[in-house]
Design an enzyme around this catalytic site. Structure first.
Site, PDB file in Angstrom:
ATOM      1  N   SER A 160       0.846  -1.190   0.000  1.00  0.00           N
ATOM      2  CA  SER A 160       0.000   0.000   0.000  1.00  0.00           C
ATOM      3  C   SER A 160       0.887   1.247   0.000  1.00  0.00           C
ATOM      4  O   SER A 160       1.630   1.476  -0.952  1.00  0.00           O
ATOM      5  CB  SER A 160      -0.957  -0.038   1.192  1.00  0.00           C
ATOM      6  OG  SER A 160      -1.963   0.931   1.063  1.00  0.00           O
ATOM      7  N   HIS A 218      -7.724  -5.338  -1.270  1.00  0.00           N
ATOM      8  CA  HIS A 218      -6.466  -4.707  -0.851  1.00  0.00           C
ATOM      9  C   HIS A 218      -5.635  -5.634   0.041  1.00  0.00           C
ATOM     10  O   HIS A 218      -4.410  -5.505   0.113  1.00  0.00           O
ATOM     11  CB  HIS A 218      -6.778  -3.400  -0.114  1.00  0.00           C
ATOM     12  CG  HIS A 218      -5.601  -2.498   0.045  1.00  0.00           C
ATOM     13  ND1 HIS A 218      -4.825  -2.068  -1.019  1.00  0.00           N
ATOM     14  CD2 HIS A 218      -5.043  -1.924   1.156  1.00  0.00           C
ATOM     15  CE1 HIS A 218      -3.858  -1.272  -0.569  1.00  0.00           C
ATOM     16  NE2 HIS A 218      -3.959  -1.182   0.737  1.00  0.00           N
ATOM     17  N   ASP A 236      -9.387  -4.642  -5.755  1.00  0.00           N
ATOM     18  CA  ASP A 236      -9.003  -3.693  -4.705  1.00  0.00           C
ATOM     19  C   ASP A 236      -9.855  -2.433  -4.811  1.00  0.00           C
ATOM     20  O   ASP A 236      -9.657  -1.608  -5.706  1.00  0.00           O
ATOM     21  CB  ASP A 236      -7.512  -3.364  -4.859  1.00  0.00           C
ATOM     22  CG  ASP A 236      -6.929  -2.632  -3.657  1.00  0.00           C
ATOM     23  OD1 ASP A 236      -7.686  -1.977  -2.938  1.00  0.00           O
ATOM     24  OD2 ASP A 236      -5.705  -2.734  -3.448  1.00  0.00           O
TER      25      ASP A 236
END
Length: 743
Positions: free
Chosen positions: A594, A701, A669
């Site tokens: 991320s 995610h 995601d």
């Protein structure tokens, strides 16, 4: 006493880390639950302050139960409810009580919507009548008892409903809810993700009014994701997602009066343009509602008190900041309607006490350290309980202090991470302690002194199990980088020889206010790092500028420049570590997920003379692609700050790539969209740069489900071996293969 035995076991674990370990940690073991810690599920302190309830699951009978324990003896008093006695339902996996504990809301089915939101099937169990009733035949959201427990309010298909538990009657009181257009009482995607709440409605103290936020997302741009599934044709998930600089939901505040069956809109005496309502909560007074308003830049936060009976409002607190203000859940109203508030206004996060009119009574805590959690206030003893990092930024302890700021006391005695759950009357607290060398242990402690009463649950078996494995100590230290002392941990191979050189693999996340260098027990990644250390790698993590728990100035230095100072710190830290005699400076890699993937990409591109490889999982590749609330909090809008967005976007630095790059994303995601990776891929292709990449179909995610996590970590591990592995060993392997072929 079990506590003493536990310390003995840990002492044995530490002393045998190198000498008595033989087994290798496998990737399969990391993901099959071999190293899972035991915990206490759905802990709830009963109103009497003498007992607590826990959700227990009988794996053999496949039943769940709510069991009541006595704080003083820690013995089970009785089973309040068991699914085996409820033929209408198979089992339940969560529960909550009405305020008087006469009714229990049971969750029997749940379907995830986004990160925090779910659609669920719920039942209400009446402890007096022993009856079980189904809340709704539909899957609903955020069911919440009225204060007297006679009703439950909930959301369904963007509207709000109330069920009367006596008559069974259901009352719908909003009617304009439409998917991807109008939402009543449930947050939209960006509020849920970035303001961390889903239920945007609240009962007043008398249970005759409900205040709620209405989201008009009609003009918010839509985002769509292909869902490939198993059918012949893919489907699409379409939802409103405001990217940086784009239109947000238009929010408004409303009131439903149960006595008059009327809806009305609530306003305050200030004109706001393009604003947020990140919190609403009724005060102790049944007609006074507290509401927080925030400007779009999120550097101005106003706390309003709205008297719904008088149709009047009062601004009681207005905070401003040069960068941004973090919204919290720490607002607490006392009996006289004065309130507790936390703020970074003196440079560190601390506790403040204000009168009901917003006059500062006193700053309760102060010092060059951060309050990290607020647990509650004991009105009988005028004592506040909280968690802080006063004992070092990598440790967390539980403290008590008087409302006037005097008589502060550290209640937890062991270094590491301590978290508390207090009894309703604040007589006891259950402390959860862990450290890098001690798995989670749950102990009962006296809230006045912090003194240990008894051990409740430990992870002795896991501690013993790990003595059979070849593991390494996580070494904590600091490293001087760009004028700052940065927290760092390092894991070396168990058979580490300072006369040899090893490849270095760095991990970081680096997002604003985050912390990865913390004295706490292993997560799954820590076992992976142990696995890599067994393979001959040194693994290190450095929390650079922008991370948390070291003061507002350290955290907010990255304002308007996300990815600049954080990347500089990782590159410089890698250079310093590479200069160590036992680190092979030609074999340094970095990875992250991320925000960490955004960082590792930039580190490889901008630090191409330092890093040989990088892995980026679900990375943001341009903040132009991410949501308004998070991104603009730190960057303002792209229209205002185009250079801040573009100069630190890894997409714009792909031409600098020299090393090996692995890019990974889930196609489902909803948070960091696959768009980020696709745009990165196109930029790399056009720059004629070779790289490796992997897309996990329909994974969100978190990239998990079935065999996915094991596959992911196998892929990353293979890539590390391929790119950072010892060249000499590889050469010898090739020669051995050639010899076999010739033979």
């Amino acid at each position: 006493m079990r506590f003493t035995r536990f310390l003995t076991i840990i002492g044995f674990l530490v002393t045998t880390l190198v000498t008595a370990q033989n087994k290798q940690i496998s990737l399969e073991e990391i993901w099959n639950g071999t190293f899972r810690t035991e915990g206490m599920q759905a802990l709830h302190s009963m109103n009497n302050g003498k007992q607590y309830s826990v959700l227990n699951y009988d794996r053999t009978a496949r039943t769940t139960s709510i069991d009541i324990y006595d704080y003083k003896t820690l013995k089970k008093v009785n089973t309040l409810l068991s699914s085996s006695d409820l033929p209408e339902i198979g089992a339940f996996f969560d529960y909550s009580f009405s305020k008087d504990e006469s009714k229990i809301l049971l969750t029997t089915k749940s379907e995830a919507v986004f990160r925090r939101s779910t659609l669920g099937e719920y039942y209400i169990y009446d402890r007096n009548s022993k009856k079980l009733i189904k809340l709704s035949d539909d899957l609903v959201q955020e069911p919440t008892f009225s204060p007297d427990g006679s009703k439950v309010a909930y959301g369904f298909q963007n509207n709000l409903y109330i069920k009367d538990l006596s008559s069974g009657a259901i009352k719908q009181f909003t009617f304009d809810g439409v998917k991807n257009s109008i939402i009543n009482g449930i947050t939209d995607w960006v509020y849920e993700e970035e303001f961390s709440f889903v239920r945007a409605f609240d009962w007043n103290a008398d249970g005759n009014k409900i205040a709620f936020i209405r989201f008009d997302e009609s003009n918010v741009p839509e985002f769509s994701m292909d869902v490939f599934g198993t059918g012949l044709y893919q489907t699409q998930q379409v939802f409103k997602y405001p990217k940086a600089g784009e239109t947000n939901s238009n929010v408004s505040l409303h009131l439903y009066d149960l006595d008059t069956d009327k809806l009305s809109q609530l306003t305050v005496d200030k004109a706001y343009n393009d604003f947020y309502i990140p919190r609403l909560e009724w005060t102790k007074e049944a007609n006074v509602l507290s509401v927080q308003f925030m400007n779009r830049h999120q550097n101005e936060l106003d706390l309003w008190m709205i008297d719904v009976a008088q149709n009047s409002s009062k601004l009681v607190l207005a905070e401003t900041d040069d960068a941004y203000i973090d919204v919290t859940f720490n607002l607490t109203f006392l009996k006289d309607n004065s309130f507790i508030w936390t703020s970074e206004k003196d440079g560190y996060n601390h506790i403040y006490h204000y009168s009901k009119d917003g006059q500062l009574i006193n700053q309760v805590t102060n010092g060059n350290w951060e309050v990290t959690n607020y647990y509650g206030f004991n009105e009988k003893t005028n004592t506040i309980f909280y968690q802080s990092v006063e004992n070092g930024s990598i440790n967390r302890d539980v403290y008590s202090v008087k409302l006037n700021g005097k008589s502060k006391k550290r209640l937890t005695k062991r270094d590491g991470t301590n978290r508390a759950s207090f009894s309703a009357d604040f007589t006891y607290f259950i402390n959860t302690h862990s450290s890098a060398t001690s798995p989670q242990e749950y102990t009962l402690n006296d809230a006045k002194s912090g003194k240990l009463v008894k051990s409740i649950k430990d992870n002795d078996k896991l501690a013993k199990k790990l003595t059979d494995y070849k593991t390494s100590k996580k070494e904590f230290s600091t490293i001087s980088v760009n004028g700052n002392e940065l927290n760092m941990w390092m894991i070396k191979p168990a058979d580490f020889d300072e006369n040899k050189t090893y490849p270095l693999f760095m991990y970081q996340y680096s997002g604003p206010g985050s912390q990865q260098v913390a004295n706490r027990w292993n997560g799954s990644n820590d076992y992976w790092y142990q696995h890599l250390a067994q393979q001959g790698y040194i693994v290190a993590c450095v929390d650079g500028r922008g991370t948390g728990l070291k003061g507002a100035a350290f955290k907010k230095v990255t304002q308007n420049e996300l990815g600049k100072y954080e990347v500089e710190d990782q590159i410089e830290a890698a250079k310093k570590l590479g200069a160590l005699p036992y680190v092979d400076a030609s074999r340094i890699g970095i990875w992250g997920w991320s925000y960490g993937g955004f960082m590792s990409s930039n580190a490889l591109f901008k630090g191409n003379d330092v890093f040989k490889m990088a892995i980026a999982v679900a990375p943001v590749t341009s903040w132009r692609f991410y949501d308004t609330i998070y991104t603009e909090r730190y960057m303002t809008t792209p229209q205002e700050n185009p250079s801040g967005y573009d100069e630190n976007s890894p997409i714009n630095h792909v031409d600098k790539l020299k090393g090996d790059f692995l890019l990974i994303h889930g196609s489902g995601d909803d948070n960091v969209h696959l768009q980020n990776t696709m745009r990165m891929v196109e930029a790399l292709v056009q720059a004629n740069k070779q790289f490796d990449w992997m897309i996990y179909p329909d994974k969100n995610h978190g990239i998990y489900g079935g065999n996915t996590r094991l596959h992911l970590y196998n892929k990353m591990t293979d890539f590390i071996h391929k790119t950072l592995g010892d060249k000499r060993e590889k050469s010898e392997e090739k020669e051995q293969i050639k010899s076999k072929i010739k033979g």
